[in-house]
Design a protein around this motif. Structure first.
Motif, short mmCIF file in Angstrom:
data_model
loop_
_atom_site.label_atom_id
_atom_site.label_comp_id
_atom_site.label_asym_id
_atom_site.label_seq_id
_atom_site.Cartn_x
_atom_site.Cartn_y
_atom_site.Cartn_z
N VAL A 61 13.22 -20.73 -6.19
CA VAL A 61 13.34 -19.59 -7.10
C VAL A 61 14.45 -18.68 -6.59
O VAL A 61 14.38 -18.17 -5.48
CB VAL A 61 12.01 -18.82 -7.19
CG1 VAL A 61 12.15 -17.63 -8.13
CG2 VAL A 61 10.89 -19.74 -7.66
N GLY A 62 15.47 -18.49 -7.43
CA GLY A 62 16.58 -17.60 -7.08
C GLY A 62 17.79 -18.36 -6.58
O GLY A 62 17.70 -19.17 -5.65
N LEU A 63 18.93 -18.10 -7.19
CA LEU A 63 20.16 -18.80 -6.82
C LEU A 63 20.61 -18.50 -5.41
O LEU A 63 21.01 -19.39 -4.66
CB LEU A 63 21.27 -18.44 -7.82
CG LEU A 63 22.64 -19.08 -7.57
CD1 LEU A 63 22.54 -20.60 -7.57
CD2 LEU A 63 23.63 -18.61 -8.64
N SER A 64 20.52 -17.24 -4.99
CA SER A 64 20.97 -16.88 -3.64
C SER A 64 20.11 -17.56 -2.59
O SER A 64 20.62 -18.04 -1.57
CB SER A 64 20.94 -15.36 -3.45
OG SER A 64 19.63 -14.86 -3.62
N GLU A 87 12.24 -17.22 -3.74
CA GLU A 87 11.60 -15.95 -4.09
C GLU A 87 10.30 -16.21 -4.85
O GLU A 87 10.18 -15.96 -6.04
CB GLU A 87 12.56 -15.10 -4.93
CG GLU A 87 13.84 -14.73 -4.22
CD GLU A 87 13.61 -13.84 -3.01
OE1 GLU A 87 12.54 -13.19 -2.93
OE2 GLU A 87 14.48 -13.80 -2.14
N ILE A 88 9.31 -16.72 -4.13
CA ILE A 88 8.01 -17.02 -4.71
C ILE A 88 6.94 -16.46 -3.79
O ILE A 88 7.14 -16.39 -2.56
CB ILE A 88 7.85 -18.54 -4.93
CG1 ILE A 88 6.63 -18.83 -5.81
CG2 ILE A 88 7.77 -19.31 -3.62
CD1 ILE A 88 6.62 -20.23 -6.38
N ARG A 89 5.83 -16.05 -4.36
CA ARG A 89 4.83 -15.33 -3.57
C ARG A 89 4.22 -16.19 -2.46
O ARG A 89 3.99 -15.72 -1.35
CB ARG A 89 3.74 -14.78 -4.48
CG ARG A 89 4.24 -13.73 -5.47
CD ARG A 89 3.11 -13.18 -6.32
NE ARG A 89 3.61 -12.30 -7.36
CZ ARG A 89 3.89 -11.02 -7.18
NH1 ARG A 89 3.68 -10.46 -5.99
NH2 ARG A 89 4.35 -10.28 -8.18
N GLU A 90 3.92 -17.44 -2.76
CA GLU A 90 3.29 -18.31 -1.76
C GLU A 90 4.04 -19.65 -1.71
O GLU A 90 3.62 -20.63 -2.33
CB GLU A 90 1.82 -18.52 -2.08
CG GLU A 90 0.99 -17.26 -1.95
CD GLU A 90 -0.50 -17.50 -2.09
OE1 GLU A 90 -0.93 -18.69 -2.14
OE2 GLU A 90 -1.26 -16.51 -2.16
N PRO A 91 5.17 -19.69 -0.99
CA PRO A 91 5.90 -20.96 -0.87
C PRO A 91 5.08 -21.98 -0.07
O PRO A 91 4.17 -21.62 0.68
CB PRO A 91 7.17 -20.55 -0.12
CG PRO A 91 6.80 -19.30 0.61
CD PRO A 91 5.79 -18.60 -0.24
N GLY A 145 3.35 -17.38 -8.61
CA GLY A 145 4.42 -16.79 -9.40
C GLY A 145 5.58 -16.28 -8.56
O GLY A 145 5.52 -16.21 -7.33
N PRO A 146 6.69 -15.93 -9.23
CA PRO A 146 7.87 -15.41 -8.53
C PRO A 146 7.55 -14.07 -7.86
O PRO A 146 6.65 -13.35 -8.29
CB PRO A 146 8.91 -15.23 -9.65
CG PRO A 146 8.41 -16.07 -10.79
CD PRO A 146 6.93 -16.06 -10.68
N SER A 147 8.30 -13.74 -6.83
CA SER A 147 8.16 -12.43 -6.19
C SER A 147 8.66 -11.34 -7.14
O SER A 147 9.29 -11.62 -8.16
CB SER A 147 8.93 -12.39 -4.88
OG SER A 147 10.32 -12.49 -5.13
N ARG A 148 8.40 -10.11 -6.80
CA ARG A 148 8.71 -8.99 -7.70
C ARG A 148 10.20 -8.89 -7.99
O ARG A 148 10.60 -8.50 -9.09
CB ARG A 148 8.21 -7.69 -7.06
CG ARG A 148 8.37 -6.46 -7.94
CD ARG A 148 7.65 -5.28 -7.34
NE ARG A 148 8.15 -4.98 -6.00
CZ ARG A 148 9.19 -4.18 -5.76
NH1 ARG A 148 9.84 -3.62 -6.77
NH2 ARG A 148 9.58 -3.94 -4.53
#
Length: 232
Positions: free
Chosen positions: A203-206, A131-135, A155-158
């Motif tokens: 970014v993000g466990l799921s 969950e990141i804006r530009e992986p 940065g992380p996504s919203r």
């Protein structure tokens, strides 16, 4: 018979739990996650050249044969005056300099002296995912912290959970994982750990569970801060 001390019992329970299979939810957090973060390595003698690296190649007393910004191409070659394409990918800087000197010495120069300096080590990269804006893949130039690494991807996504930043690292030949709280880091409530070339940040466990796809192996390294991942 003397009963074991409570501390010994706790240690035995910890070791027993480590020996079992775990999922990414069990990746160490907090102090354990920081426990084995090594210091960032410099670009040293053991660095291996990669495509897109930028090199300074100096042939002593031969300015016309020297290059200030020689880029390693997609095939792992660097193109030199007189001798053309020279394979350097996978070599150290000193090994590549010796290969270039050998090629020059075969036909053109007597005992040439060549030095090679890595100006831009694109091979030192990290992966940003989840969950990141530009992986994507990002080069590591100098020291890099976790918050700086996330900033590279805008940065992380919203909807991202900033408390769940999974860092995948290869330690002792195994991929291992730890989880960090970016929200706490930004507030100054937790240290900002060093991120090393080759690390993968999710970014993000799921999203980490979806990307990693599977259980984790038994992990003696858990007590030290990381948990080993299944696979290579």
């Amino acid at each position: 018979m003397r009963q074991p001390a409570p501390r010994a019992i706790i240690a035995a329970l910890v070791l027993g739990s480590v020996a079992a299979c775990a999922t990414v939810e069990d990746a160490p957090r907090g102090e354990q996650a920081y426990a084995i973060m090594p210091p960032p390595p410099a670009i040293g003698m053991d660095y291996r050249l990669s495509p897109d690296d930028v090199l300074r190649i100096q042939v002593y007393h031969e300015p016309d044969l020297s290059l200030e910004d020689a880029r390693v191409d997609a095939q792992g070659m660097v193109r030199m005056p007189l001798i053309g394409a020279v394979p350097v990918a996978g070599l150290s800087a000193s090994e590549a300099a010796d290969v270039i000197a050998g090629r020059l010495g075969e036909r053109y120069l007597v005992s040439p002296q060549v030095s090679l300096f890595v100006k831009k080590a694109v091979g030192r990269r990290i992966t940003l995912d989840g969950e990141i804006r530009e992986p994507g893949l990002y080069p590591v130039e100098g020291r890099l912290t976790l918050s700086q690494a996330i900033a590279l991807g805008k940065g992380p996504s919203r909807l991202a959970d900033m408390r769940q930043i999974v860092v995948i690292r290869r330690l002792d030949g195994q991929r291992q994982a730890a989880m960090f709280d970016l929200a706490a880091i930004r507030k100054g409530e937790a240290a900002d750990p060093e991120i090393l070339p080759g690390d993968q940040l999710i970014v993000g466990l799921s999203r980490a569970k979806a990307i990693l796809g599977g259980a984790l192996l038994a992990a003696p390294a858990l007590a030290a801060g990381f948990i080993a991942l299944d696979g290579d």
